[in-house]
Design an enzyme around this catalytic site. Structure first.
Site, PDB file in Angstrom:
ATOM      1  N   THR A   2       0.878 -19.547 -55.992  1.00 28.26           N
ATOM      2  CA  THR A   2       0.618 -19.820 -54.582  1.00 28.26           C
ATOM      3  C   THR A   2       1.927 -19.987 -53.840  1.00 28.26           C
ATOM      4  OG1 THR A   2      -0.752 -21.161 -53.132  1.00 28.26           O
ATOM      5  CG2 THR A   2       0.552 -22.344 -54.731  1.00 28.26           C
ATOM      6  N   GLY A 158       3.690 -14.259 -48.056  1.00 30.84           N
ATOM      7  CA  GLY A 158       2.475 -13.500 -48.328  1.00 30.84           C
ATOM      8  C   GLY A 158       2.683 -11.999 -48.301  1.00 30.84           C
ATOM      9  N   CYS A 161       4.939 -11.811 -52.023  1.00 39.09           N
ATOM     10  CA  CYS A 161       4.394 -12.342 -53.278  1.00 39.09           C
ATOM     11  C   CYS A 161       2.942 -11.905 -53.458  1.00 39.09           C
ATOM     12  CB  CYS A 161       4.488 -13.869 -53.274  1.00 39.09           C
ATOM     13  SG  CYS A 161       3.758 -14.637 -54.736  1.00 39.09           S
ATOM     14  N   THR A 164       0.152 -14.670 -53.222  1.00 37.76           N
ATOM     15  CA  THR A 164       0.060 -15.424 -51.969  1.00 37.76           C
ATOM     16  C   THR A 164      -0.646 -14.551 -50.937  1.00 37.76           C
ATOM     17  OG1 THR A 164       2.126 -16.594 -52.451  1.00 37.76           O
ATOM     18  CG2 THR A 164       1.429 -16.542 -50.148  1.00 37.76           C
TER      19      THR A 164
END
EC number: 3.4.25.2
Length: 180
Positions: A2, A158, A161, A164
């Site tokens: 995350t 985001g 990754c 994410t």
């Protein structure tokens, strides 16, 4: 996996996180709330990176510690870290916590570490390095608010990754500590 990011600036502390939950290489859920308010009158905000079930257990334990120590964030964090490190059942929990109140921002780990990072900038999880890089650049080169920096950092993480996503939960408190 995350991204959780916390920024303290101009009398505000903000923690934000994405909402993706994965098992292996599969996205299981995209709207998990990994950031929440804790304690009496929501005086503490916390975010987690790691196993979802483990993190909810830790949120519950941390909130109990906050109640035991009348909301004293550092004392509650140290006591949680001690229990997490020494209790055989808790030692198996795999998560990191980012916590903040009006005075302090901390990372709590299962190794018994309680870390107050430089300039109160926290970034944990698989997208943490990307979010931290973005936040540092924005803190040093813009006048954006803490909330704007958290939001933009999560978007950048985001985009990079794979663990994410772009579903964000963001919580904010008024702060007395300076931060960046």
């Amino acid at each position: 996996m995350t991204t959780i990011i916390s920024v303290r600036r101009n009398g505000h502390v903000v923690i934000g996180g994405d909402g993706q939950a994965t098992i292996g290489n599969t996205i299981m859920k995209g709207n998990v709330r990994k950031v929440r308010r804790l304690y009496y009158n929501d005086k503490v905000i916390a975010g987690f990176a790691g196993g979802t079930a483990d993190a909810f257990t830790l949120f519950e334990l941390f909130e109990r510690k906050l109640e035991s120590y009348q909301g004293h964030l550092v004392k509650a964090a140290v006591e949680l870290a001690k229990d997490w490190r020494t209790d055989r059942r808790l030692r198996r929990l795999e998560a990191l916590l980012a916590v903040a109140d009006e005075n302090a921002s901390l990372i709590i780990t299962g190794n018994g570490d309680v870390i107050q990072p430089e300039k109160d900038l926290i970034a944990i999880g698989s997208g943490g390095p990307y979010a931290q890089s973005a936040a540092r650049a924005l803190l040093e080169n813009t006048n954006f608010s803490a909330r704007e920096i958290v939001k933009k950092s999560l978007v950048i993480a985001g985009d990079i990754c794979i663990y994410t996503n772009q579903f964000h939960t963001i919580e904010e408190l008024t702060s007395t500590a300076e931060g960046y």
